[in-house]
Design an enzyme around this catalytic site. Structure first.
Site, PDB file in Angstrom:
ATOM      1  N   CYS A  82      10.396  -3.834   1.179  1.00 54.00           N
ATOM      2  CA  CYS A  82      10.594  -4.937   0.222  1.00 54.00           C
ATOM      3  C   CYS A  82      11.075  -6.237   0.860  1.00 54.00           C
ATOM      4  CB  CYS A  82      11.586  -4.503  -0.845  1.00 54.00           C
ATOM      5  SG  CYS A  82      10.945  -3.202  -1.891  1.00 54.00           S
ATOM      6  N   ARG A  86       9.763   2.237   7.546  1.00 51.36           N
ATOM      7  CA  ARG A  86       8.785   1.160   7.359  1.00 51.36           C
ATOM      8  C   ARG A  86       9.430  -0.178   7.704  1.00 51.36           C
ATOM      9  NH1 ARG A  86       6.596   2.421   1.422  1.00 51.36           N
ATOM     10  NH2 ARG A  86       8.804   2.858   1.168  1.00 51.36           N
ATOM     11  N   VAL A 138       9.122   4.739  -5.397  1.00 52.07           N
ATOM     12  CA  VAL A 138       9.235   4.173  -6.741  1.00 52.07           C
ATOM     13  C   VAL A 138       8.695   5.137  -7.795  1.00 52.07           C
ATOM     14  CG1 VAL A 138       8.334   2.321  -8.222  1.00 52.07           C
ATOM     15  CG2 VAL A 138       9.249   1.779  -5.965  1.00 52.07           C
ATOM     16  N   ASP A 147      -1.394  10.980  -7.028  1.00 52.99           N
ATOM     17  CA  ASP A 147      -1.200  10.384  -5.707  1.00 52.99           C
ATOM     18  C   ASP A 147      -2.380  10.790  -4.848  1.00 52.99           C
ATOM     19  OD1 ASP A 147       1.598   9.235  -4.109  1.00 52.99           O
ATOM     20  OD2 ASP A 147      -0.168   9.806  -2.934  1.00 52.99           O
TER      21      ASP A 147
HETATM   22  N1  LIG Z   1      10.660   1.371  -1.786  1.00 54.32           N
HETATM   23  C1  LIG Z   1      11.419   0.536  -2.468  1.00 54.32           C
HETATM   24  O1  LIG Z   1      12.625   0.493  -2.285  1.00 54.32           O
HETATM   25  C2  LIG Z   1      10.829  -0.384  -3.519  1.00 54.32           C
HETATM   26  C3  LIG Z   1      11.707  -1.038  -4.395  1.00 54.32           C
HETATM   27  C4  LIG Z   1      11.197  -1.877  -5.362  1.00 54.32           C
HETATM   28  C5  LIG Z   1       9.822  -2.102  -5.434  1.00 54.32           C
HETATM   29  N2  LIG Z   1       8.985  -1.479  -4.562  1.00 54.32           N
HETATM   30  C6  LIG Z   1       7.545  -1.730  -4.719  1.00 54.32           C
HETATM   31  O2  LIG Z   1       6.950  -0.611  -5.355  1.00 54.32           O
HETATM   32  C7  LIG Z   1       5.641  -0.366  -4.849  1.00 54.32           C
HETATM   33  C8  LIG Z   1       5.545   1.059  -4.324  1.00 54.32           C
HETATM   34  O3  LIG Z   1       6.426   1.210  -3.200  1.00 54.32           O
HETATM   35  P1  LIG Z   1       6.915   2.615  -2.669  1.00 54.32           P
HETATM   36  O4  LIG Z   1       8.071   2.332  -1.770  1.00 54.32           O
HETATM   37  O5  LIG Z   1       7.087   3.594  -3.804  1.00 54.32           O
HETATM   38  O6  LIG Z   1       5.655   3.053  -1.790  1.00 54.32           O
HETATM   39  P2  LIG Z   1       5.399   4.512  -1.177  1.00 54.32           P
HETATM   40  O7  LIG Z   1       4.527   4.315  -0.004  1.00 54.32           O
HETATM   41  O8  LIG Z   1       6.694   5.253  -1.013  1.00 54.32           O
HETATM   42  O9  LIG Z   1       4.591   5.265  -2.305  1.00 54.32           O
HETATM   43  C9  LIG Z   1       3.344   4.844  -2.739  1.00 54.32           C
HETATM   44  C10 LIG Z   1       2.486   6.080  -3.013  1.00 54.32           C
HETATM   45  O10 LIG Z   1       1.249   5.623  -3.563  1.00 54.32           O
HETATM   46  C11 LIG Z   1       0.212   6.457  -3.073  1.00 54.32           C
HETATM   47  N3  LIG Z   1      -1.053   5.723  -3.190  1.00 54.32           N
HETATM   48  C12 LIG Z   1      -1.542   4.731  -2.408  1.00 54.32           C
HETATM   49  N4  LIG Z   1      -2.709   4.285  -2.895  1.00 54.32           N
HETATM   50  C13 LIG Z   1      -2.964   5.006  -3.996  1.00 54.32           C
HETATM   51  C14 LIG Z   1      -4.032   5.004  -4.943  1.00 54.32           C
HETATM   52  N5  LIG Z   1      -5.057   4.147  -4.844  1.00 54.32           N
HETATM   53  N6  LIG Z   1      -3.993   5.897  -5.942  1.00 54.32           N
HETATM   54  C15 LIG Z   1      -2.955   6.765  -6.058  1.00 54.32           C
HETATM   55  N7  LIG Z   1      -1.919   6.808  -5.202  1.00 54.32           N
HETATM   56  C16 LIG Z   1      -1.924   5.933  -4.196  1.00 54.32           C
HETATM   57  C17 LIG Z   1       0.621   6.752  -1.638  1.00 54.32           C
HETATM   58  O11 LIG Z   1       0.001   7.936  -1.171  1.00 54.32           O
HETATM   59  C18 LIG Z   1       2.143   6.872  -1.754  1.00 54.32           C
HETATM   60  O12 LIG Z   1       2.568   8.217  -1.913  1.00 54.32           O
HETATM   61  C19 LIG Z   1       5.401  -1.451  -3.806  1.00 54.32           C
HETATM   62  O13 LIG Z   1       4.751  -2.530  -4.402  1.00 54.32           O
HETATM   63  C20 LIG Z   1       6.808  -1.866  -3.410  1.00 54.32           C
HETATM   64  O14 LIG Z   1       6.859  -3.194  -2.930  1.00 54.32           O
HETATM   65  C21 LIG Z   1       9.462  -0.612  -3.622  1.00 54.32           C
END
Ligand SMILES: NC(=O)c1ccc[n+]([C@@H]2O[C@H](COP(=O)([O-])OP(=O)(O)OC[C@H]3O[C@@H](n4cnc5c(N)ncnc54)[C@H](O)[C@@H]3O)[C@@H](O)[C@H]2O)c1
Length: 391
Positions: A255, A322, A11, A30
């Site tokens: 998700c 995942r 995201v 990150d």
């Molecule tokens: N992947 C999808 O398709 C999608 C779609 C819509 C919404 N979302 C939502 O968006 C959010 C993020 O999902 P994602 O898929 O991007 O996750 P992701 O795991 O791909 O990325 C999250 C990133 O955040 C970093 N991170 C974790 N804790 C942290 C902190 N305290 N400080 C800084 N960085 C930190 C991690 O190292 C990771 O690189 C979630 O809530 C998810 O439900 C995801």
């Protein structure tokens, strides 16, 4: 605007590139140093973002990525894109969100707008997030805008997917709207943050329930010796009142199998019921044993039978494993004594195992989520069990 984006995953990274391309100054954070190093060396780990677009963004000098939260104290706006998974007990896990918001709170710029994009239960932005930010002693504004990105989808991107936005005050809503309008074609506001938090969970619960329903219909069609795909395509010729969903090996990813449990958790808290979600989860979790039974119907005992599962990522054309439903299927088949390999040209390595070559040397191939370019003809005359329907 000076924008900080916390989390550079599926995201946060596309958002950071879009915001940089829109002319903002983006400092991304990150905590995973490998993610930071990879981006800074111009490499993308996300299919939708090319190495070139990262290099171009870095080349503008308006996109900086690090593991430090210090640049947040210069940001007009901070967007939070950290994971919100489930705990072992299948409950919302806010530990990443709490940690990220705490670090933001410690570095907050006076008057900054914080936008949560991570998926949360209704009420979490106004309570949990606001409470942590209040500890900063600084004036801040707060909004929620869920991400709808569909990894691997070439048609719907950050720019042309309509975005929902609501703030805890009118001015938070307006500021968030002004930001997203700089790179999103259509931004829609609502009267409260809770409407948007719930809408996000409704979208993904709707998918979970309908896909699970189609999996149940697929079981019916299998017994009827009908091709469920043909049945769905026939029903989908109705120009109104029907929307096609398709069966498969089960829902996966960050998700669809996760977000409905955020809705259920809130429902439990307020004494409401989520029977449809509970049933859909049950059907989804039963699929590994269902396909093991079908494989047994096709092969007799599975003991010593060579089976290959094709496409183990949670969906086609991404390498994301995942919550991948193939994992449970592989375990269930192995429990029955089958000799199970898997093939996935994008995943390549998973659970300490390597992707196997497709060949005619198997008793059964179970088609889960093959990617564009997976050459099923290499299976020769191997029997096929297609979890997506069809014979
Ligand atoms: N992947 C999808 O398709 C999608 C779609 C819509 C919404 N979302 C939502 O968006 C959010 C993020 O999902 P994602 O898929 O991007 O996750 P992701 O795991 O791909 O990325 C999250 C990133 O955040 C970093 N991170 C974790 N804790 C942290 C902190 N305290 N400080 C800084 N960085 C930190 C991690 O190292 C990771 O690189 C979630 O809530 C998810 O439900 C995801």
């Amino acid at each position: 605007m000076k924008v900080s984006i916390v989390g550079q995953g599926y995201v946060g990274l596309p958002l950071a590139i879009a915001a940089t391309n829109a002319g903002h100054e983006v400092s991304a954070v990150d905590l995973d140093s490998t993610v930071v190093e990879q981006i800074n060396s111009g490499k993308s780990r996300i299919e939708d973002i090319s190495d070139l677009s990262i290099r171009n963004a870095l080349g503008t000098n308006r996109y900086k990525v690090s593991s430090s939260f210090t640049l947040i104290n210069e940001a007009d706006l901070v967007v939070v894109c950290v994971p919100t998974p489930l705990t072992r007990n299948h409950e919302p896990d806010y530990s990443y969100l709490e940690s990220a918001v705490t670090s933001i709170s410690q570095n907050l710029n006076e008057g900054a707008l914080v936008i949560i994009e991570s998926t949360v239960s209704p009420g979490v932005t106004r309570s949990l997030v606001a409470n942590i930010l209040n500890k900063s002693g600084k004036r801040f504004e707060l909004a929620y805008s869920p991400e709808r990105i569909d990894p691997g989808n070439k048609k719907w991107t950050v720019t042309n997917t309509p975005k929902l936005v609501a703030g805890i005050t009118d001015s938070s809503t307006q500021r968030a709207l002004d930001f997203y309008k700089t790179f999103v074609d259509q931004v829609i506001t609502a009267t409260s943050v809770e409407v948007i938090e719930t809408a996000k969970l409704l979208e993904n619960s709707f998918r979970l329930i309908n896909i699970s329903f189609m999996n149940e219909i697929a079981e019916f069609c299998w017994k009827m010796k009908l091709d469920v795909r043909e049945v769905i395509e026939a029903a989908a010729t109705k120009p109104y009142g029907f929307m096609p969903f398709y069966p498969g090996v089960g829902v996966g990813g960050h998700c669809i199998p996760v977000d409905p449990s955020y809705l259920s958790a809130k429902a439990k808290e307020i004494g409401a019921s989520t029977s449809f979600i509970d049933l859909a989860n049950k059907i989804n979790l039963s699929l590994s044993s269902y396909f093991t039974v079908v494989a047994t119907e096709l092969l007799g005992s599975l003991k010593g039978k060579k089976i290959i599962v094709v496409g183990v990522a949670y969906k086609p054309d991404v390498s994301d494993v995942r919550e991948a439903p193939s994992l449970d299927l592989i375990k269930a088949l192995r429990n029955e004594g089958a000799d199970v390999s898997w093939h996935d040209q994008l995943v390549k390595e998973w659970m300490g195992e390597k992707s196997s070559r497709l060949s005619a040397d198997y008793d059964l191939a179970i088609i889960a989520n093959p990617h564009t370019g997976t050459d099923l003809t290499q299976l020769g005359a191997v029997r096929i069990l297609d979890t997506r329907g069809g014979y």
